[in-house]
Design a protein around this motif. Structure first.
Motif, PDB file in Angstrom:
ATOM      1  N   VAL A 180       0.836  -1.203   0.000  1.00 49.51           N
ATOM      2  CA  VAL A 180       0.000   0.000   0.000  1.00 49.51           C
ATOM      3  C   VAL A 180       0.874   1.257   0.000  1.00 49.51           C
ATOM      4  CG1 VAL A 180      -1.675   1.309   1.355  1.00 49.51           C
ATOM      5  CG2 VAL A 180      -1.932  -1.158   1.124  1.00 49.51           C
ATOM      6  N   ARG A 182       3.957   1.546  -1.009  1.00 49.00           N
ATOM      7  CA  ARG A 182       4.634   1.648  -2.307  1.00 49.00           C
ATOM      8  C   ARG A 182       3.723   2.261  -3.362  1.00 49.00           C
ATOM      9  NH1 ARG A 182       7.267  -4.289  -2.369  1.00 49.00           N
ATOM     10  NH2 ARG A 182       9.284  -3.755  -1.480  1.00 49.00           N
ATOM     11  N   ALA A 183       2.465   1.800  -3.378  1.00 48.85           N
ATOM     12  CA  ALA A 183       1.529   2.292  -4.393  1.00 48.85           C
ATOM     13  C   ALA A 183       1.263   3.777  -4.207  1.00 48.85           C
ATOM     14  CB  ALA A 183       0.224   1.504  -4.323  1.00 48.85           C
ATOM     15  N   GLU A 219       4.237   5.841  -5.277  1.00 49.95           N
ATOM     16  CA  GLU A 219       4.317   5.941  -6.736  1.00 49.95           C
ATOM     17  C   GLU A 219       3.429   7.083  -7.239  1.00 49.95           C
ATOM     18  OE1 GLU A 219       6.351   4.309  -8.644  1.00 49.95           O
ATOM     19  OE2 GLU A 219       5.571   5.176 -10.507  1.00 49.95           O
ATOM     20  N   LYS A 242       2.662  10.992 -10.177  1.00 50.87           N
ATOM     21  CA  LYS A 242       1.411  11.656 -10.533  1.00 50.87           C
ATOM     22  C   LYS A 242       1.200  12.947  -9.750  1.00 50.87           C
ATOM     23  CE  LYS A 242       0.071   8.435 -13.414  1.00 50.87           C
ATOM     24  NZ  LYS A 242       1.442   8.321 -13.939  1.00 50.87           N
TER      25      LYS A 242
END
Lengths: 417, 300
Positions: free
Chosen positions: A384, A386-387, A390, A395
């Motif tokens: 979680v 890591r996501a 990212e 973004k």
């Protein structure tokens, strides 16, 4: 049936009958994975000399397959080995069930051996319930491995690399300008190490001792900020460890440093970057951080029928200085047993590291590392975090809301009845 | 042997004995896992604790999965792959098969073989080749494309189209072979009659080939729907599961795998598999409404 057949059958049965006492010699199964299996194989001749009555059968699977197979074996209770090798990151998950023997309890009494091991390795093998389920074989004191030749070309001193994180990132910018090489394989390397810094006693990486989620604490904010700063500075190669790009980065002089367990030096020497021998150096992690990366452990499934023999084998692999040193020579793995760390081998210069006596440094680092308690949902929390990270770096998601989302997500999973 | 047969009920039992191996194997490896996964989906179970640790939770796992943001996003990714990779497969395979069938004579086997090759290539080889081709700093694709190097497998915006392309590339040949085999059984005299009536190639394709291919389209699209919704290999091997972008390209089948083997929640993983089954069944039914009803009615 023809007569000769009967005779042959009778003969075979007779032979089997005669051989049966030998065939019944105790055999224990050890399930392991590369490279750890090589250490066990290398130790077998000595084992046989010491324990002629116990045969050891080593079953080796690839790293991921091994841990999946062990999950399945624990789930069904069939196909379990007598000795199970475990990587550090799986201990939390495997220890959550009751499938592994408590080595601290009789007849094992592992606590008697505790003082002989590097302090932080012992809690790593301990379950959240306090059972000692996995015995440390090798550990990974964290170090910064860097390319001395590339740093020299950019005029970067070791002190700049090991100073503050801001200095480290500035050195990366200088390196990129002078040589075109990236200081970091991935900005997550900084994130992961900062996450492991400044934990309160008893606090885990993602959960405190009460199981509360910690991912929006200042520690995480700082880790995300520094990782994002490294990404924005353009000093990371966007290469996840162990991928093709990561390997190619080392081989083509594009990745100039890596923070990892000391065992990485062995991987660099043996297959990652043998061509740059003599150019690598090892030093302390930046910002005065002491951390550890990975480690290999041995456990005994609760359903093993040969627990005593399995325990003998584990003690032979982990608590025997000679075996530990042999593993070091075979794999360049770093022994968890303190007695093995006193060997003259630790004072030998290492040609791959330009003659540096790096094992002394690693021994010092190992003595400073603090243990971090594990939680059964660590793997999930890692995914979680890591996501969300990212989303922050690629973004442009803002850090407080990324961490709030991560927290909500982990709590959603934790809140199971 | 004879006495054994007699004990089991004589000749009448023989056929059952002959078919028994299949049913035994099916029961052990097909039916039992199926039923067990239904049971599992109604329990909470930490696998490492052994079978005794199963706890009845009713439909909670289903609710838990449905309210999970990653389950919903993985469903979205799965549909996206299905459309981006599945639709072009058919839109290209059909005319391509028609062209090969009508125009190519000598080179046909070679051409069809070339298109089919990716289908029989191992996933591992495909992963190696494409991760090398798509590498950010060292890959061939970035070498020939102008502009700044793209992080094909490390940025979700690029990784999803890249994965969809690999899936498309892999299954185009399979659909081609399906359509080609269906084209080969269409009676040649229909085309001759149409030519005599003055129908051009497009009219022949539109009014003879397409209607007669309808059963095969139904079959091929059904296979694509099932395959797309179970998509696992390509995204799993192309995007490293350790990278932060992995959840952003994750399909439902991958999420299910992770739920079971990374997070140790086999109950929810089973519930996800049954939810996925419901989606597949619903879409297959829709496909049946669309293409299946006229199946075989040549004269319509």
């Amino acid at each position: 049936m023809p007569k000769p057949f009967h005779t042959a059958l009778a003969g075979t049965l007779l032979l089997l009958g005669l051989w049966s006492p030998l065939a019944q010699a105790l055999t224990i199964t050890v399930a392991s994975f590369p490279d750890l299996d090589r250490a066990a194989r290398a130790a077998l001749p000595r084992w046989r000399a010491l324990h002629p009555d116990i045969e050891v059968k080593i079953v080796s699977r690839q790293y991921a397959d091994h841990h999946t197979a062990m999950t399945a074996a624990l789930a069904t209770g069939s196909g379990l080995p007598d000795v199970m090798a475990l990587d550090l990151r799986f201990i939390g998950k495997f220890a959550a069930g009751r499938g592994l023997s408590d080595l601290g309890a009789p007849p094992f009494q592992a606590q008697q051996l505790r003082a002989q091991f590097v302090a932080y390795s012992w809690p790593q093998g301990t379950s959240p319930r306090g059972e000692f389920v996995a015995m440390p074989a090798d550990i990974g004191p964290g170090t910064l491995l860097y390319r001395q030749d590339l740093m020299a070309r950019a005029g970067i001193s070791e002190a700049e690399l090991t100073g503050s994180w801001e200095q480290f990132i500035a050195a990366g910018i200088k390196l990129k300008a002078a040589t075109g090489a990236y200081l970091l394989a991935d900005s997550t390397d900084i994130r992961d190490i900062v996450l492991r810094t400044g934990l309160a006693p008893g606090e885990g990486l993602y959960f405190d001792s009460q199981g509360r989620v910690l991912v929006d604490s200042p520690r995480f904010v700082r880790a995300f900020e520094l990782g994002r700063a490294a990404r924005r500075a353009g000093i990371d190669a966007h290469a996840t460890a162990w991928t093709n790009d990561w390997v190619a980065g080392f081989r083509r002089d594009k990745i100039a440093s890596q923070m990892m367990g000391a065992w990485l030096a062995g991987h660099l020497k043996n297959w990652l970057a043998p061509a740059s021998a003599g150019q690598w150096r090892s030093t302390q992690l930046p910002n005065g951080v002491f951390a550890s990366y990975g480690g290999s452990f041995y456990a005994i499934p609760a359903k093993s029928e040969h627990k005593q023999a399995a325990w003998d084998f584990i003690r032979f692999m982990c608590a025997d200085a000679e075996t530990q040193l042999q593993s070091l020579r075979t794999l360049d793995s770093f022994p968890a047993l303190k007695a093995a760390q006193q060997d003259a081998l630790f004072d030998e210069p290492m040609p791959y590291l330009g003659g540096q006596r790096a094992r002394r440094l690693w021994r010092e680092i190992a003595s400073q590392v603090q243990a971090v308690p594990v939680h059964r949902l660590d793997a999930l929390a890692t995914d979680v975090v890591r996501a969300e990270y990212e989303l922050v770096v690629s973004k442009g998601k803002d850090i407080p809301s990324a961490l709030a989302d991560a927290r909500a997500m982990i709590e959603h999973r934790v809140r199971r009845p | 042997m004879k006495t054994l047969l007699r004990q089991l009920g004589g000749r009448a039992a023989a056929p059952y004995l002959f078919v028994a191996p299949f049913f035994l194997l099916f029961a052990a490896f097909g039916l039992f896992p199926l039923l067990f996964s239904i049971v599992l989906s109604l329990h909470q179970w930490d696998a490492s604790a052994g079978l005794g640790a199963m706890q009845w939770v009713g439909l909670q796992n289903y609710w838990y999965a449905l309210t999970d943001p990653w389950f919903r996003s993985s469903l979205g990714h799965t549909f996206w792959y299905g459309l981006a990779a599945g639709l072009p497969q058919h839109l290209l395979a059909l005319p391509l098969a028609y062209y090969i069938h009508r125009r190519l004579k000598r080179s046909r086997n070679f051409v069809v073989g070339s298109y089919f090759l990716p289908y029989i290539t191992s996933s591992v080889a495909i992963a190696l080749i494409f991760s090398t081709l798509l590498s950010k700093d060292f890959g061939f694709i970035n070498l020939i494309l102008p502009g700044a190097p793209r992080d094909w497998l490390g940025d979700a915006d690029y990784a999803m189209p890249a994965i969809a392309f690999v899936v498309f590339w892999r299954y185009l040949g399979w659909n081609l072979v399906l359509y080609l085999s269906a084209l080969q059984v269409i009676d040649e005299s229909l085309y001759e009659a149409a030519t005599l009536d003055g129908a051009g190639p497009w009219q022949q394709f539109r009014h003879i080939t397409l209607p007669l291919l309808r059963p095969m389209i139904y079959f091929a699209v059904t296979m694509t729907i099932i395959g797309s919704l179970q998509l696992f290999d390509e995204p799993f091997i192309l995007v490293d599961s350790e990278s932060g972008v992995a959840p952003a390209v994750m399909t439902t089948a991958m999420f299910m795998y992770r739920m079971a083997f990374s997070y140790g929640d086999f109950g929810t993983a089973s519930a996800i598999s049954w939810l996925l089954f419901l989606v597949i069944a619903a879409l297959s039914w829709g496909n049946h409404r669309l293409f299946g009803q006229a199946g075989g009615e040549h004269g319509r």
